[in-house]
Design an enzyme around this catalytic site. Structure first.
Site, mmCIF file in Angstrom:
data_model
loop_
_atom_site.group_PDB
_atom_site.id
_atom_site.type_symbol
_atom_site.label_atom_id
_atom_site.label_comp_id
_atom_site.label_asym_id
_atom_site.label_seq_id
_atom_site.Cartn_x
_atom_site.Cartn_y
_atom_site.Cartn_z
ATOM 1 N N LEU A 54 0.834 -1.196 0.000
ATOM 2 C CA LEU A 54 0.000 0.000 0.000
ATOM 3 C C LEU A 54 0.872 1.250 0.000
ATOM 4 C CD1 LEU A 54 -2.417 -1.564 2.558
ATOM 5 C CD2 LEU A 54 -3.180 -0.745 0.328
ATOM 6 N N THR A 82 6.520 0.595 1.755
ATOM 7 C CA THR A 82 7.618 1.389 2.318
ATOM 8 C C THR A 82 7.013 2.335 3.351
ATOM 9 O OG1 THR A 82 8.841 1.275 0.233
ATOM 10 C CG2 THR A 82 9.528 2.958 1.808
ATOM 11 N N LYS A 152 15.252 -0.169 3.735
ATOM 12 C CA LYS A 152 14.566 0.325 2.532
ATOM 13 C C LYS A 152 14.461 1.837 2.549
ATOM 14 C CE LYS A 152 12.111 0.629 -1.187
ATOM 15 N NZ LYS A 152 10.729 0.174 -1.315
ATOM 16 N N LYS A 213 6.881 11.087 -0.013
ATOM 17 C CA LYS A 213 6.448 10.452 1.234
ATOM 18 C C LYS A 213 7.609 9.777 1.941
ATOM 19 C CE LYS A 213 5.257 6.398 0.998
ATOM 20 N NZ LYS A 213 5.919 5.062 1.114
#
Length: 256
Positions: A54, A82, A152, A213
């Site tokens: 998502l 992430t 990540k 983001k």
């Protein structure tokens, strides 16, 4: 990302139930044999393994909260978005006893997902789900829960920052009269080659809004003034929010 990943799992022979917040996006998977659920709870009710992919921490938390009452003991929930390590650890508190949570964000875009060539970073106990993860790409075990989400975020912030730096370098090349092809070729052969390839990509699909983001997650964790400036630069292009990061690089390169 979810669609090519789900396609890989179907091609590997896994029985699959899918749910998407935009129902129409699941139609192609239904045509390939996947069952389509009306709600997250319906999707996980009979699942041994659940995968979530998502956009952001809020979306993941909402889906986990909705689905959690239907999970069975022994289920593995593999969170592949992430969202950063703090959000992953928060999710653990939303799951019922007996459900194992892993963080497994991926390196690569839709082209790598379709080819089964993603880099799958895994945090937590992955025993029992290796075949599922292996169908998606090369698995790297990172350590305890949250460790893969942390790595990540490190990789993505470096990549996004590098793409913007390359775009500005190409803008400089134009101002200095350096031929574009020569500047591109030289950057591709330099230590910034990976960032240059990404800045010049034409087939990737990492939305500029998602890149921003990730930078917001990183800058909320540590004082990162350079990445904060990159975040602000990407925010200057709201019309490109849904377009790939390379299109923002094009705009920066053009002096926009």
């Amino acid at each position: 990302m979810g669609t090519p990943m789900a396609t890989r799992l179907l091609d590997a022979g896994h029985s699959l139930t899918v749910w998407n917040r935009t129902a129409a996006r699941a139609e192609g998977l239904a045509a390939r044999g996947a069952a389509v659920a009306a709600t997250p709870g319906d999707a996980v009710r009979c699942a041994d393994v659940v995968i979530s992919m998502l956009a952001d921490p809020a979306a993941v938390a909402a889906v986990v909260t909705s689905a959690a009452p239907q999970l069975r003991p022994g289920t593995h929930w593999i969170e592949m978005s992430t969202i950063g390590p703090d959000a992953v650890r928060d999710l653990a508190g939303l799951l019922p006893e007996g459900v194992t949570l892993l963080d497994a964000p991926v390196l690569g875009s839709v082209d790598k997902a379709a080819a089964g060539e993603l880099g799958v970073l895994v945090g937590g106990e992955a025993d029992g789900v290796e075949k599922v993860l292996g169908a998606l790409g090369t698995v790297t075990r990172c350590g305890p829960l949250g460790s893969a989400a942390a790595l990540k975020l490190v990789v993505n912030t470096a990549l996004v920052g590098g793409v913007v730096v390359v775009a500005e370098a190409l803008a400089l090349a134009d101002r200095l009269g350096v031929p574009a092809a020569m500047a591109e070729r030289t950057l591709l052969a330099s230590a910034l080659g990976g960032a240059a390839r990404r800045a010049l990509a034409t087939e990737a699909a990492f939305a500029t809004a998602l890149a921003a983001k990730d930078l917001a997650l990183a800058t909320a964790t540590a004082p990162l003034p350079v990445l904060g400036a990159v975040h602000d630069r990407l925010g200057a292009y709201p019309e490109l929010a849904a377009r790939d990061l390379a299109r923002a690089a094009d705009r920066i390169r053009a002096g926009g």
